[in-house]
Design a protein around this motif. Structure first.
Motif, PDB file in Angstrom:
ATOM      1  N   THR A 184      -1.838  -8.699   1.968  1.00 50.85           N
ATOM      2  CA  THR A 184      -2.348  -7.564   1.183  1.00 50.85           C
ATOM      3  C   THR A 184      -3.709  -7.855   0.547  1.00 50.85           C
ATOM      4  O   THR A 184      -4.202  -7.048  -0.233  1.00 50.85           O
ATOM      5  CB  THR A 184      -1.348  -7.181   0.079  1.00 50.85           C
ATOM      6  N   VAL A 241       3.905  -8.996  -5.292  1.00 42.39           N
ATOM      7  CA  VAL A 241       4.382  -8.866  -3.918  1.00 42.39           C
ATOM      8  C   VAL A 241       5.618  -9.733  -3.711  1.00 42.39           C
ATOM      9  O   VAL A 241       6.618  -9.317  -3.124  1.00 42.39           O
ATOM     10  CB  VAL A 241       3.285  -9.260  -2.908  1.00 42.39           C
ATOM     11  N   ARG A 296      -2.284  -1.345   0.708  1.00 37.61           N
ATOM     12  CA  ARG A 296      -1.275  -2.331   0.279  1.00 37.61           C
ATOM     13  C   ARG A 296       0.129  -1.762   0.441  1.00 37.61           C
ATOM     14  O   ARG A 296       1.023  -2.425   0.968  1.00 37.61           O
ATOM     15  CB  ARG A 296      -1.553  -2.688  -1.181  1.00 37.61           C
ATOM     16  N   GLY A 326      -5.967  -1.199   5.539  1.00 39.61           N
ATOM     17  CA  GLY A 326      -4.523  -1.263   5.718  1.00 39.61           C
ATOM     18  C   GLY A 326      -4.105  -0.956   7.143  1.00 39.61           C
ATOM     19  O   GLY A 326      -3.175  -1.563   7.685  1.00 39.61           O
ATOM     20  N   LEU A 356       3.026  -3.271   3.043  1.00 37.37           N
ATOM     21  CA  LEU A 356       4.296  -3.768   2.511  1.00 37.37           C
ATOM     22  C   LEU A 356       5.476  -2.962   3.049  1.00 37.37           C
ATOM     23  O   LEU A 356       6.538  -3.517   3.347  1.00 37.37           O
ATOM     24  CB  LEU A 356       4.276  -3.731   0.986  1.00 37.37           C
TER      25      LEU A 356
END
Length: 229
Positions: free
Chosen positions: A79, A114, A87, A55, A91
């Motif tokens: 993602t 998502v 994730r 990430g 986001l």
């Protein structure tokens, strides 16, 4: 700045340089620092890439893009292959870039979760074509194309009152080197008619935003069995 390894990665990734952009070196580093701060990675600026999580690496990549001061960013599966924490971080970063920096975000993803939580408008594509377009509410609560309906039936819903059986989409994707004459989804569509295999359907409009290309909607319109707006 001394030993800013990630900053160097960002600089090299975006291709900054006085020779190709006319940007002074001092401004380059200012932009690098600003972009790392914007994605929450400035405190890791002395870390080497192999010390970062998936990430975090993704956020550094995003920093390399926003250092160019874009008005729009296209993110392809941002993602994918990330753990839940990575994730969430990515986001959250994307939302912040959109709200605080005013950057338009275009996401390409198969993750409908998502899509539901992030997007205002959705383009559903099949076989290289946009088969349905609308707001998030249109797509999730009033889908019109048979492929869109199939997608929604094939994923679990957390808000379902009873356990629902998931229905997979039968068949295999089309050969894009030899696409069918008609609707690209026709060979896999349970509602397929003869005309679906022969001709691409025209656009059916439901609102200023919501439209689709599906012969089933044309049929409903001709029969007067549906209010198309």
């Amino acid at each position: 700045p001394d030993n800013q390894i990630i900053g160097q990665v960002v600089e090299e990734d975006v291709g900054f340089g006085p020779e190709n952009m006319g940007v002074p070196t001092k401004e380059i580093w200012e932009r690098v620092e600003e972009s790392l701060k914007a994605v929450g990675m400035y405190k890791y600026r002395k870390h080497s890439p192999n010390k970062l999580s998936g990430g975090q690496k993704q956020r550094v990549s995003i920093a390399g893009v926003i250092a160019m001061h874009p008005k729009c960013i296209i993110l392809d599966e941002p993602t994918a292959m990330l753990d839940p924490n990575g994730r969430k971080e990515v986001l959250s970063t994307i939302k912040r870039l959109n709200k605080e920096m005013g950057i338009t975000i275009i996401m390409i993803t198969h993750d409908l979760g998502v899509v539901a939580s992030m997007c205002e408008k959705i383009a559903v594509m099949y076989g290289g074509r946009i088969v349905e377009y609308g707001t998030t509410d249109d797509i999730f609560y009033n889908p019109k194309h048979e492929y869109t309906k199939g997608l929604l039936k094939s994923i679990p819903r957390l808000d379902a009152e009873v356990h629902e059986r998931l229905v997979p989409i039968e068949g295999t994707p089309i050969d894009l080197l030899n696409p069918p004459k008609g609707c690209p989804f026709a060979p896999r569509c349970s509602s397929c008619m003869k005309i679906c295999l022969k001709e691409m359907p025209p656009v059916t409009t439901f609102s200023d935003v919501h439209y689709t290309q599906c012969w089933m909607n044309q049929k409903a319109q001709m029969e007067g069995g549906e209010n198309l707006g």
